[in-house]
Design a protein around this motif. Structure first.
Motif, PDB file in Angstrom:
ATOM      1  N   ALA A  40       0.605  -1.330   0.089  1.00 12.49           N
ATOM      2  CA  ALA A  40       0.022  -0.012   0.229  1.00 12.49           C
ATOM      3  C   ALA A  40       0.932   1.179   0.171  1.00 12.49           C
ATOM      4  O   ALA A  40       0.442   2.071  -0.734  1.00 12.49           O
ATOM      5  CB  ALA A  40      -1.089  -0.015   1.277  1.00 12.49           C
ATOM      6  N   GLU A  59       2.104   1.839  -3.480  1.00  8.92           N
ATOM      7  CA  GLU A  59       0.966   2.420  -4.176  1.00  8.92           C
ATOM      8  C   GLU A  59       0.695   3.827  -3.989  1.00  8.92           C
ATOM      9  O   GLU A  59       0.834   4.464  -5.129  1.00  8.92           O
ATOM     10  CB  GLU A  59      -0.206   1.542  -4.058  1.00  8.92           C
ATOM     11  CG  GLU A  59      -0.262   0.058  -4.446  1.00  8.92           C
ATOM     12  CD  GLU A  59      -1.541  -0.701  -3.844  1.00  8.92           C
ATOM     13  OE1 GLU A  59      -2.467   0.005  -3.129  1.00  8.92           O
ATOM     14  OE2 GLU A  59      -1.540  -1.712  -3.990  1.00  8.92           O
ATOM     15  N   ALA A  60       0.917   4.331  -2.850  1.00  2.58           N
ATOM     16  CA  ALA A  60       0.712   5.684  -2.544  1.00  2.58           C
ATOM     17  C   ALA A  60       1.939   6.603  -3.036  1.00  2.58           C
ATOM     18  O   ALA A  60       1.564   7.629  -3.341  1.00  2.58           O
ATOM     19  CB  ALA A  60       0.535   5.813  -0.886  1.00  2.58           C
ATOM     20  N   ARG A 118       3.511  13.776   1.103  1.00  2.81           N
ATOM     21  CA  ARG A 118       3.659  12.668   0.771  1.00  2.81           C
ATOM     22  C   ARG A 118       3.553  11.486   1.898  1.00  2.81           C
ATOM     23  O   ARG A 118       2.959  10.316   1.671  1.00  2.81           O
ATOM     24  CB  ARG A 118       5.157  12.013   0.128  1.00  2.81           C
ATOM     25  CG  ARG A 118       5.441  13.230  -0.909  1.00  2.81           C
ATOM     26  CD  ARG A 118       5.186  12.814  -2.645  1.00  2.81           C
ATOM     27  NE  ARG A 118       5.588  11.314  -2.633  1.00  2.81           N
ATOM     28  CZ  ARG A 118       6.789  11.130  -3.142  1.00  2.81           C
ATOM     29  NH1 ARG A 118       7.711  12.013  -3.492  1.00  2.81           N
ATOM     30  NH2 ARG A 118       6.883   9.830  -3.712  1.00  2.81           N
ATOM     31  N   ALA A 133      -0.182  11.191   2.638  1.00  2.00           N
ATOM     32  CA  ALA A 133      -1.014  10.219   1.704  1.00  2.00           C
ATOM     33  C   ALA A 133      -0.664   8.947   1.763  1.00  2.00           C
ATOM     34  O   ALA A 133      -1.345   7.576   1.633  1.00  2.00           O
ATOM     35  CB  ALA A 133      -0.377  10.420   0.271  1.00  2.00           C
ATOM     36  N   VAL A 134       0.634   8.413   2.266  1.00  2.17           N
ATOM     37  CA  VAL A 134       1.076   6.997   2.520  1.00  2.17           C
ATOM     38  C   VAL A 134       0.264   6.683   3.857  1.00  2.17           C
ATOM     39  O   VAL A 134      -0.419   5.545   3.588  1.00  2.17           O
ATOM     40  CB  VAL A 134       2.410   7.013   2.740  1.00  2.17           C
ATOM     41  CG1 VAL A 134       2.968   5.504   3.459  1.00  2.17           C
ATOM     42  CG2 VAL A 134       3.108   7.169   1.426  1.00  2.17           C
ATOM     43  N   ARG A 165      -2.657   7.642   4.866  1.00  2.00           N
ATOM     44  CA  ARG A 165      -4.198   7.447   4.460  1.00  2.00           C
ATOM     45  C   ARG A 165      -4.429   6.345   3.700  1.00  2.00           C
ATOM     46  O   ARG A 165      -5.356   5.309   3.969  1.00  2.00           O
ATOM     47  CB  ARG A 165      -4.575   8.735   3.780  1.00  2.00           C
ATOM     48  CG  ARG A 165      -5.855   8.820   3.561  1.00  2.00           C
ATOM     49  CD  ARG A 165      -6.405  10.163   2.917  1.00  2.00           C
ATOM     50  NE  ARG A 165      -5.485  10.749   2.013  1.00  2.00           N
ATOM     51  CZ  ARG A 165      -4.703  11.879   2.227  1.00  2.00           C
ATOM     52  NH1 ARG A 165      -4.566  12.367   3.525  1.00  2.00           N
ATOM     53  NH2 ARG A 165      -3.765  12.348   1.331  1.00  2.00           N
ATOM     54  N   HIS A 166      -3.494   6.009   2.799  1.00  2.00           N
ATOM     55  CA  HIS A 166      -3.763   4.714   1.868  1.00  2.00           C
ATOM     56  C   HIS A 166      -3.426   3.664   2.463  1.00  2.00           C
ATOM     57  O   HIS A 166      -4.064   2.509   2.468  1.00  2.00           O
ATOM     58  CB  HIS A 166      -2.822   5.061   0.629  1.00  2.00           C
ATOM     59  CG  HIS A 166      -3.008   3.912  -0.496  1.00  2.00           C
ATOM     60  ND1 HIS A 166      -4.199   3.823  -1.151  1.00  2.00           N
ATOM     61  CD2 HIS A 166      -2.401   2.841  -0.973  1.00  2.00           C
ATOM     62  CE1 HIS A 166      -4.286   3.181  -2.020  1.00  2.00           C
ATOM     63  NE2 HIS A 166      -3.060   2.167  -1.892  1.00  2.00           N
ATOM     64  N   VAL A 167      -2.375   3.551   3.212  1.00  2.00           N
ATOM     65  CA  VAL A 167      -2.117   2.296   4.241  1.00  2.00           C
ATOM     66  C   VAL A 167      -3.240   1.886   5.179  1.00  2.00           C
ATOM     67  O   VAL A 167      -3.607   0.829   5.217  1.00  2.00           O
ATOM     68  CB  VAL A 167      -0.585   2.427   4.794  1.00  2.00           C
ATOM     69  CG1 VAL A 167      -0.578   1.320   6.000  1.00  2.00           C
ATOM     70  CG2 VAL A 167       0.406   2.528   4.006  1.00  2.00           C
ATOM     71  N   GLU A 222      -6.283   2.768   4.869  1.00  2.00           N
ATOM     72  CA  GLU A 222      -7.480   2.334   4.047  1.00  2.00           C
ATOM     73  C   GLU A 222      -7.333   0.879   3.479  1.00  2.00           C
ATOM     74  O   GLU A 222      -8.152   0.239   3.453  1.00  2.00           O
ATOM     75  CB  GLU A 222      -7.842   3.373   2.922  1.00  2.00           C
ATOM     76  CG  GLU A 222      -8.277   4.458   3.020  1.00  2.00           C
ATOM     77  CD  GLU A 222      -8.110   5.635   2.089  1.00  2.00           C
ATOM     78  OE1 GLU A 222      -7.675   5.288   0.895  1.00  2.00           O
ATOM     79  OE2 GLU A 222      -8.941   6.781   2.222  1.00  2.00           O
ATOM     80  N   ARG A 223      -5.990   0.693   3.049  1.00  2.00           N
ATOM     81  CA  ARG A 223      -5.881  -0.645   2.365  1.00  2.00           C
ATOM     82  C   ARG A 223      -5.952  -1.882   3.286  1.00  2.00           C
ATOM     83  O   ARG A 223      -6.396  -2.986   2.994  1.00  2.00           O
ATOM     84  CB  ARG A 223      -4.696  -0.808   1.547  1.00  2.00           C
ATOM     85  CG  ARG A 223      -4.565   0.112   0.367  1.00  2.00           C
ATOM     86  CD  ARG A 223      -5.641  -0.188  -0.756  1.00  2.00           C
ATOM     87  NE  ARG A 223      -5.190  -1.269  -1.380  1.00  2.00           N
ATOM     88  CZ  ARG A 223      -5.937  -2.330  -2.182  1.00  2.00           C
ATOM     89  NH1 ARG A 223      -7.396  -2.009  -2.277  1.00  2.00           N
ATOM     90  NH2 ARG A 223      -5.402  -3.217  -2.901  1.00  2.00           N
TER      91      ARG A 223
END
Length: 122
Positions: free
Chosen positions: A37, A40-41, A80, A83-84, A86-88, A90-91
């Motif tokens: 994740a 991806e971010a 950055r 964003a990491v 948040r994405h981690v 969520e995933r």
């Protein structure tokens, strides 16, 4: 409900599939998902950067995640990292069904962009 020897003919209670047992997800699986994740971010990384790696602490249905990463320079480090995080969160939440109350991001190294001045400038 179980059938006793004297209760022939009574229907047996059926336990729904979701209530028959437990699912245990290994910590290393959560680590792998968190690392992917983060990749991806971040998107493409500088050629000599190591891919992000993660560490997790799992307690019941809660995962606390630590991400170690390298970034290109110059970049908006705060954005950055946000964003990491948040994405981690969520995933990991979506894929393993765990609550992720904390994602700590540690920037280990900055890689100068090609053509960027290196060293001290005036």
């Amino acid at each position: 409900m179980t059938v006793q020897s004297g209760e022939v003919g009574r229907p047996r209670a059926v336990v729904p599939p979701g209530e028959r047992g437990a699912t245990r997800i290994a910590d290393r699986v959560v680590v792998k998902i968190a690392s992917q994740a983060a990749r991806e971010a971040l998107g493409p990384l500088p050629g000599d950067a190591s891919p992000p790696h993660a560490g997790v602490t799992v307690h019941h249905d809660t995962a606390r995640v630590r991400i170690h990463l390298e970034l290109d320079y110059p970049t908006d480090i705060g954005a950055r990292c946000a964003a990491v995080r948040r994405h981690v969160a969520e995933r990991v939440g979506a894929l393993v069904g765990m609550e992720v109350p904390e994602v700590a991001v540690r920037v280990e190294r900055l890689h100068p962009a090609h053509g960027a001045a290196q060293g001290r400038t005036r």
